[in-house]
Design a protein around this motif. Structure first.
Motif, short mmCIF file in Angstrom:
data_model
loop_
_atom_site.label_atom_id
_atom_site.label_comp_id
_atom_site.label_asym_id
_atom_site.label_seq_id
_atom_site.Cartn_x
_atom_site.Cartn_y
_atom_site.Cartn_z
N VAL A 66 20.95 43.15 -27.26
CA VAL A 66 19.35 42.80 -26.71
C VAL A 66 19.22 43.71 -25.57
N TYR A 67 18.54 44.76 -25.84
CA TYR A 67 18.11 45.64 -24.89
C TYR A 67 17.04 45.28 -24.29
N GLY A 68 17.01 45.18 -22.69
CA GLY A 68 15.91 44.82 -21.85
C GLY A 68 16.39 43.27 -21.69
N LEU A 69 17.52 42.74 -22.20
CA LEU A 69 17.51 41.31 -21.91
C LEU A 69 17.83 41.20 -20.41
N THR A 70 18.38 41.95 -19.79
CA THR A 70 18.30 42.28 -18.41
C THR A 70 17.99 43.65 -18.00
N SER A 71 17.67 43.71 -16.73
CA SER A 71 17.16 44.87 -16.36
C SER A 71 18.15 46.30 -16.29
N ASP A 72 19.55 45.83 -16.44
CA ASP A 72 20.72 46.93 -16.46
C ASP A 72 21.04 47.03 -17.99
N THR A 73 20.47 45.96 -18.88
CA THR A 73 21.06 46.37 -20.35
C THR A 73 20.21 47.30 -21.15
N GLY A 74 20.47 48.72 -20.91
CA GLY A 74 19.74 49.75 -21.30
C GLY A 74 20.50 50.82 -22.13
N LEU A 97 7.92 53.05 -25.66
CA LEU A 97 9.16 52.31 -25.89
C LEU A 97 10.01 52.26 -24.91
N ALA A 98 10.14 51.27 -23.90
CA ALA A 98 11.01 51.34 -22.57
C ALA A 98 11.10 49.93 -22.08
N ARG A 99 12.23 49.78 -21.55
CA ARG A 99 12.20 48.52 -20.70
C ARG A 99 11.38 48.34 -19.47
N PRO A 100 10.75 47.25 -19.20
CA PRO A 100 9.62 47.43 -18.14
C PRO A 100 10.46 47.22 -16.72
N ASN A 135 8.26 53.78 -15.31
CA ASN A 135 6.81 54.42 -15.06
C ASN A 135 5.50 54.14 -15.99
N LEU A 136 5.72 52.86 -16.61
CA LEU A 136 4.82 52.58 -17.87
C LEU A 136 3.50 52.38 -17.11
N MET A 147 11.66 43.44 -13.66
CA MET A 147 10.89 43.65 -14.92
C MET A 147 9.64 42.69 -14.92
N ALA A 148 9.95 41.44 -14.39
CA ALA A 148 8.62 40.69 -14.07
C ALA A 148 7.49 41.20 -13.53
N ALA A 149 7.88 41.94 -12.37
CA ALA A 149 6.80 42.26 -11.50
C ALA A 149 6.34 43.67 -12.31
N THR A 150 7.05 44.36 -12.89
CA THR A 150 6.52 45.72 -13.75
C THR A 150 5.40 44.99 -14.68
#
Length: 684
Positions: free
Chosen positions: A18-26, A244-247, A252-253, A289-292
């Motif tokens: 599950v990519y993006g499940l945590t900020s380090d799961t990338g 398409l990227a983790r937040p 830099n989204l 990720m929440a702040a982003t």
């Protein structure tokens, strides 16, 4: 060979990550799983184990399972550390010692110890250092992303971040200790690592990751995916600007939303689609990720982009090809605006799916866009530039078609099987430790492009011939950088050079005792630095008509590289003389123009190496094919011009002493060496 991978960060499992499940799961997890899958196909590899942390509680019970078997020779092992719960990469340093002890105990229970360890991220390297100290198992290191790069993004605030400072110290130690550093791109190897005190370019190798691009090339739209995106949009038939990227902040989204929000022209011709991980509730997102996500929503509201921006909440890994197909079918573009992208697998995926790219100019995208010609590079901190690049691709149909055609070449250029073959060759060579000749009787230095390489059968002949030359030290002299040259040599299965003269003679590297890594020649660096004022040379040539700089990666500490014709080369020489700046100007192939220190050239570099080996002039052979070889050929009595030469070498008055081979490429090198050996034997 038994390879042990250590990857502590994120939520690693064998399938359905599950990519993006945590900020380090990338991306590093995707990289590891794909590398292992490719490695397992090689008969040289007997066993592969991925070792990660075992933890309980959130994000779920799967990560407390001690072991997952993938195949007869591949497994994932989870070992405990001091803390029972999930830890972010910022807190991982507290787990290193306890994890290392448990890993050492696990190794002790195995019927055979690993031959080599591959550490992913710096905390894994810290574990590997402890294991090497105790058990003597060497390790290689892949950083994936670097603290100094993040510090540069953060700016002045980095000095007040103790976790970031600790990470940089850990990375310094990893670079100093690792037997080999594996980088994904030249930007990573030549620019990002260069900020570290322990950096030694000769100890790094650029091995671009592969990607399973077939499923993206065959991607088709899916009604469920279309509906999930279309529900946000007033006019869903418009082209899509897709990201398409983790937040997370470094992706830099927000700059992309700003670029879109501040460009009425871009809004008029396209929708913006941002697929930013998977979320149920923003407040539950890990790390930043929440702040982003909140920042993105604030920007969407500020620019009143409702009905023009889609930001679906969830997607599964198997949905990704259909997401690319959604944008492709609408004539869209894929954007990666990251502040730094170590490699950029999504760029390859999007290209294979038929999308042109707008990508950050920081990191791996430099290599991808240069190799494939599939898009435009932009400054990620300049939203107006991002918008302009998107508009150019969306409104210039012929240019867009060229980018799409370039993307189709990505599958051939970035292949996991090719990556794994080079990777295993390097690991095997590290373990074999085949040292260079200490006291060679002769020295052969040849150019790479169109001399050593360029004909597969000739290179195969050269490999066999070289293996029988027991007293001959072999080296190359090239206009390429060290990493660019090494990539070509290893991809072509060239014999490993004992000495590498790179960047048109301005840098020299010598093969280390382990037979794999190289050390830069400090004495040569000092010699060419004398009277060299790079800044002044650049300023003097800054506005010269007809002079076009080559890409950033071609610019070196002791080399400035441009495009220009012969007339431009004359103007460059005249301008430098007028400015009182001593320099050596090399023009080749009618378009490449390199400006070096006055003391630097392939010729002077070869003479430096000859003196180091204590060899007489008659023991040195040089071979080349083009104008940037003239200095080397002119300076040596035993000079070889291969039959496929260019730039009029055979008629050059300064090269009348050279032997012009009847055969081309590497066969011409052999022919020339044999000619001079016969002549020497006859004379004696």
């Amino acid at each position: 060979m038994f390879v042990l991978h250590i990857a502590l960060q994120g939520c690693l499992r064998c399938r359905d990550v599950v990519y993006g499940l945590t900020s380090d799961t990338g991306g590093h997890i995707r990289y590891l799983l794909d590398l292992v899958a490719a490695s397992a196909q090689d008969s040289r590899i007997a066993r592969i184990v991925m070792a990660t942390r075992r933890f309980e509680g959130p994000p779920g019970p799967d990560y407390a399972v001690p072991e997952e078997r993938i195949s007869d020779k591949v497994a994932l092992v989870r070992l405990a550390s001091a803390s029972p719960g999930y830890r972010s990469k910022e807190a991982m340093h507290g787990e290193v010692e306890s994890y290392a002890e448990n890993l050492i105990a696990w190794i002790g229970r195995q019927p055979r110890a690993p031959d080599i360890i591959h550490a992913h991220y710096a905390d894994a390297a810290a574990v590997a250092e402890i294991v090497e100290d105790r058990l003597g198992i060497p390790f290689v290191f892949t950083a994936h992303s670097l603290g100094r790069v993040k510090a540069a993004m953060v700016g002045d605030g980095a000095a007040n971040d103790p976790e970031l400072s600790r990470r940089i110290v850990t990375e310094e130690a990893a670079l100093a200790r690792a037997s080999l550093v594996i980088a994904s791109s030249r930007d990573e190897a030549e620019v990002q690592y260069a900020g570290y005190a322990a950096y030694d370019p000769g100890r790094a190798r650029v091995l671009p990751p592969g990607s399973d691009l077939a499923r993206f090339a065959q991607s088709r739209p899916h009604p469920r995916i279309d509906a999930a995106i279309d529900r946000f949009l007033h006019d869903p038939g418009k082209p899509a600007v897709l990201a398409l990227a983790r937040p997370v902040a470094r992706k830099n989204l927000a700059a992309l939303v700003q670029a879109y929000g501040e460009s009425p022209d871009l809004q008029a011709c396209a929708n913006l689609v941002i697929v930013a991980g998977t979320r149920d509730d923003i407040d539950r997102l890990d790390g930043d990720m929440a702040a982003t996500m909140r920042d993105l929503l604030v920007l969407i509201d500020r620019y009143d982009l409702y009905g023009r921006v889609a930001y679906p909440k969830t997607h599964r890994p198997e949905d990704v090809p259909a997401i690319y197909a959604y944008a492709r079918e609408r004539g869209g573009v894929f954007v990666n605006p990251a502040l730094n992208e170590p490699f950029g697998l999504t760029l390859l995926e999007a290209s294979a799916a038929g999308l042109p790219l707008v990508a950050t100019d920081s990191g791996g995208p430099n290599d991808i866009v240069e190799t494939c010609g599939n898009g435009l590079l932009v400054d990620p901190r300049a939203p107006a530039t991002i918008a302009a690049a998107c508009l150019h691709i969306l409104t210039d149909a012929p240019f867009r078609a060229r980018c799409v055609a370039g993307g189709a070449r990505a599958a051939a250029a970035y292949d996991w099987d090719r990556h794994a073959a080079r990777y295993h060759d390097l690991l095997g060579a590290l373990l074999a430790r085949n040292p260079p000749l200490r006291t060679p009787r002769q020295l052969l230095i040849c150019d790479i492009d169109n001399t050593l390489v360029g004909c597969e059968s000739a290179l195969a002949t050269f490999r066999r011939w070289r293996s029988r030359q027991t007293g001959l030290a072999f080296g190359v002299a090239t206009g390429r950088s060290f990493h660019s040259a090494m990539a070509v040599l290893e991809q072509q299965a060239s014999p490993r050079p004992q000495v590498m003269i790179t960047s048109v003679g301005s840098e020299i590297y010598h093969l280390d005792a382990n037979g794999v890594t190289y050390t830069a020649d400090a004495a040569w660096r000092e010699a060419v630095s004398d009277a060299w004022d790079r800044g002044a040379v650049g300023a003097a040539l800054g506005r010269l008509d007809g002079l076009v700089p080559q890409g950033p990666l071609e610019q070196r500490a002791h080399k400035l590289s441009f495009f220009g014709d012969e007339a431009t080369a004359h103007r460059v020489r005249d301008r430098l003389v007028q400015a009182g700046l001593p320099a050596n100007v090399i023009h080749s192939h009618g378009r490449y123009l390199d400006v070096l220190p006055a003391t630097a050239s392939k010729g002077t570099a070869v003479d430096h190496v000859r003196a180091l080996y204590g060899l007489p002039e008659q023991a040195v052979f040089v071979a080349g094919d083009s104008g940037n070889d003239v200095e080397m050929l002119r300076a040596r009595t035993q000079a070889i011009i291969v039959a496929n030469y260019s730039d009029g070498l055979a008629s050059n008055a300064a090269l009348k002493h050279s032997y012009v081979a009847r055969t081309s490429h590497a066969r011409g090198i052999i022919e020339g060496v044999l000619h001079f050996r016969r002549a020497l034997a006859y004379a004696s």
